[in-house]
Design a protein around this motif. Structure first.
Motif, PDB file in Angstrom:
ATOM      1  N   GLU A  82      -1.490   5.460   2.164  1.00  0.00           N
ATOM      2  CA  GLU A  82      -0.248   5.300   1.392  1.00  0.00           C
ATOM      3  C   GLU A  82       0.327   3.895   1.538  1.00  0.00           C
ATOM      4  OE1 GLU A  82       1.610   7.117  -0.845  1.00  0.00           O
ATOM      5  OE2 GLU A  82      -0.240   8.265  -0.914  1.00  0.00           O
ATOM      6  N   LEU A  86       1.152   1.405  -1.437  1.00  0.00           N
ATOM      7  CA  LEU A  86       2.463   0.767  -1.586  1.00  0.00           C
ATOM      8  C   LEU A  86       2.311  -0.746  -1.749  1.00  0.00           C
ATOM      9  CD1 LEU A  86       5.635   0.776  -1.341  1.00  0.00           C
ATOM     10  CD2 LEU A  86       5.262   0.426   1.095  1.00  0.00           C
ATOM     11  N   VAL A  90       3.492  -2.880  -5.016  1.00  0.00           N
ATOM     12  CA  VAL A  90       4.437  -4.000  -4.942  1.00  0.00           C
ATOM     13  C   VAL A  90       3.804  -5.257  -5.535  1.00  0.00           C
ATOM     14  CG1 VAL A  90       5.719  -5.501  -3.382  1.00  0.00           C
ATOM     15  CG2 VAL A  90       5.715  -3.050  -2.994  1.00  0.00           C
ATOM     16  N   GLU A 116       6.387  -8.288   4.505  1.00  0.00           N
ATOM     17  CA  GLU A 116       7.508  -7.384   4.255  1.00  0.00           C
ATOM     18  C   GLU A 116       7.112  -5.926   4.489  1.00  0.00           C
ATOM     19  OE1 GLU A 116      10.675  -8.051   3.735  1.00  0.00           O
ATOM     20  OE2 GLU A 116      10.314 -10.208   3.721  1.00  0.00           O
ATOM     21  N   GLU A 125       8.247  -1.471   6.315  1.00  0.00           N
ATOM     22  CA  GLU A 125       9.082  -1.031   5.201  1.00  0.00           C
ATOM     23  C   GLU A 125       8.265  -0.157   4.263  1.00  0.00           C
ATOM     24  OE1 GLU A 125      11.970  -0.005   3.390  1.00  0.00           O
ATOM     25  OE2 GLU A 125      12.559  -1.707   4.626  1.00  0.00           O
ATOM     26  N   THR A 126       8.834   0.966   3.861  1.00  0.00           N
ATOM     27  CA  THR A 126       8.136   1.871   2.953  1.00  0.00           C
ATOM     28  C   THR A 126       8.823   2.007   1.602  1.00  0.00           C
ATOM     29  OG1 THR A 126       9.315   3.754   3.895  1.00  0.00           O
ATOM     30  CG2 THR A 126       7.153   3.230   4.824  1.00  0.00           C
ATOM     31  N   SER A 127       9.910   1.291   1.413  1.00  0.00           N
ATOM     32  CA  SER A 127      10.632   1.355   0.148  1.00  0.00           C
ATOM     33  C   SER A 127      10.215   0.201  -0.756  1.00  0.00           C
ATOM     34  CB  SER A 127      12.143   1.298   0.389  1.00  0.00           C
ATOM     35  OG  SER A 127      12.817   1.148  -0.826  1.00  0.00           O
ATOM     36  N   LYS A 128       9.656   0.557  -1.896  1.00  0.00           N
ATOM     37  CA  LYS A 128       9.222  -0.453  -2.860  1.00  0.00           C
ATOM     38  C   LYS A 128      10.405  -1.267  -3.374  1.00  0.00           C
ATOM     39  CE  LYS A 128       7.242   0.162  -7.218  1.00  0.00           C
ATOM     40  NZ  LYS A 128       6.349   0.899  -8.097  1.00  0.00           N
ATOM     41  N   LEU A 129      11.520  -0.619  -3.585  1.00  0.00           N
ATOM     42  CA  LEU A 129      12.704  -1.296  -4.108  1.00  0.00           C
ATOM     43  C   LEU A 129      13.240  -2.330  -3.112  1.00  0.00           C
ATOM     44  CD1 LEU A 129      14.660  -1.388  -6.486  1.00  0.00           C
ATOM     45  CD2 LEU A 129      16.024   0.342  -5.331  1.00  0.00           C
ATOM     46  N   VAL A 130      13.283  -1.987  -1.833  1.00  0.00           N
ATOM     47  CA  VAL A 130      13.764  -2.908  -0.800  1.00  0.00           C
ATOM     48  C   VAL A 130      12.856  -4.135  -0.722  1.00  0.00           C
ATOM     49  CG1 VAL A 130      14.111  -3.183   1.689  1.00  0.00           C
ATOM     50  CG2 VAL A 130      14.933  -1.136   0.540  1.00  0.00           C
ATOM     51  N   GLN A 132      10.964  -5.347  -3.124  1.00  0.00           N
ATOM     52  CA  GLN A 132      11.161  -6.144  -4.334  1.00  0.00           C
ATOM     53  C   GLN A 132      12.437  -6.978  -4.245  1.00  0.00           C
ATOM     54  OE1 GLN A 132      11.060  -3.017  -7.241  1.00  0.00           O
ATOM     55  NE2 GLN A 132       8.865  -3.273  -7.613  1.00  0.00           N
ATOM     56  N   ARG A 133      13.499  -6.404  -3.717  1.00  0.00           N
ATOM     57  CA  ARG A 133      14.757  -7.158  -3.566  1.00  0.00           C
ATOM     58  C   ARG A 133      14.593  -8.328  -2.603  1.00  0.00           C
ATOM     59  NH1 ARG A 133      18.686  -2.004  -3.107  1.00  0.00           N
ATOM     60  NH2 ARG A 133      18.804  -1.520  -5.318  1.00  0.00           N
TER      61      ARG A 133
END
Length: 142
Positions: A82, A86, A90, A116, A125-130, A132-133
């Motif tokens: 996973e 991810l 990204v 990242e 980090e596992t959040s794609k949105l975080v 990207q920011r």
């Protein structure tokens, strides 16, 4: 713990390598060639993880690239799979349909994205949105 992360094309050229544990240059080259032989010779009906030396190799093929993650034997293979997915997602959103040339000509950005996601051999980090920011913030600083 993640030992190293390697991206190779179908011809065996290494497009990216990140080493989290120290290996000599000779050992790194041997690992790269052994991994290429192993993942390209396996049939697609087999799983995407295999025991490799004293580690476990988790890999996934996207188009013409093999993304290989070497982890400890007791680490979770599915979580590693996973994490590879991810990372590719990204990359795909950052480069808007990523290709091998993006990895070659923008290697510093690819390594920044990798840093990242993974830090010191662990998934950070596992959040794609975080992610990207954070990359947008880094782009603003350039």
């Amino acid at each position: 713990m993640i030992q190293f992360f390697i991206v190779q094309n179908r011809q065996g050229k290494t497009r990216m390598a990140k080493w989290y544990t120290p290996f000599s240059d000779v050992e790194k080259q041997k690992l790269i060639t052994d991994i290429f032989r192993l993942v390209t010779s396996r049939e697609s009906k087999f799983t995407n993880f295999v025991e490799f030396r004293e580690f476990k190799l988790v890999y996934r093929r996207y188009a013409g690239l093999f993304f290989c993650l070497c982890i400890d034997v007791d680490d979770n293979e599915l979580a590693s799979l996973e994490a590879i997915h991810l990372f590719v997602e990204v990359l795909d959103t950052y480069f808007s349909n990523v290709c091998e040339l993006d990895l070659v000509f923008n290697f510093w950005k690819v390594l920044a994205i990798l840093d990242e996601v993974f830090l010191a051999g662990e998934i950070m980090e596992t959040s794609k949105l975080v992610i990207q920011r954070r990359m947008e913030q880094l782009d603003k600083m350039e």
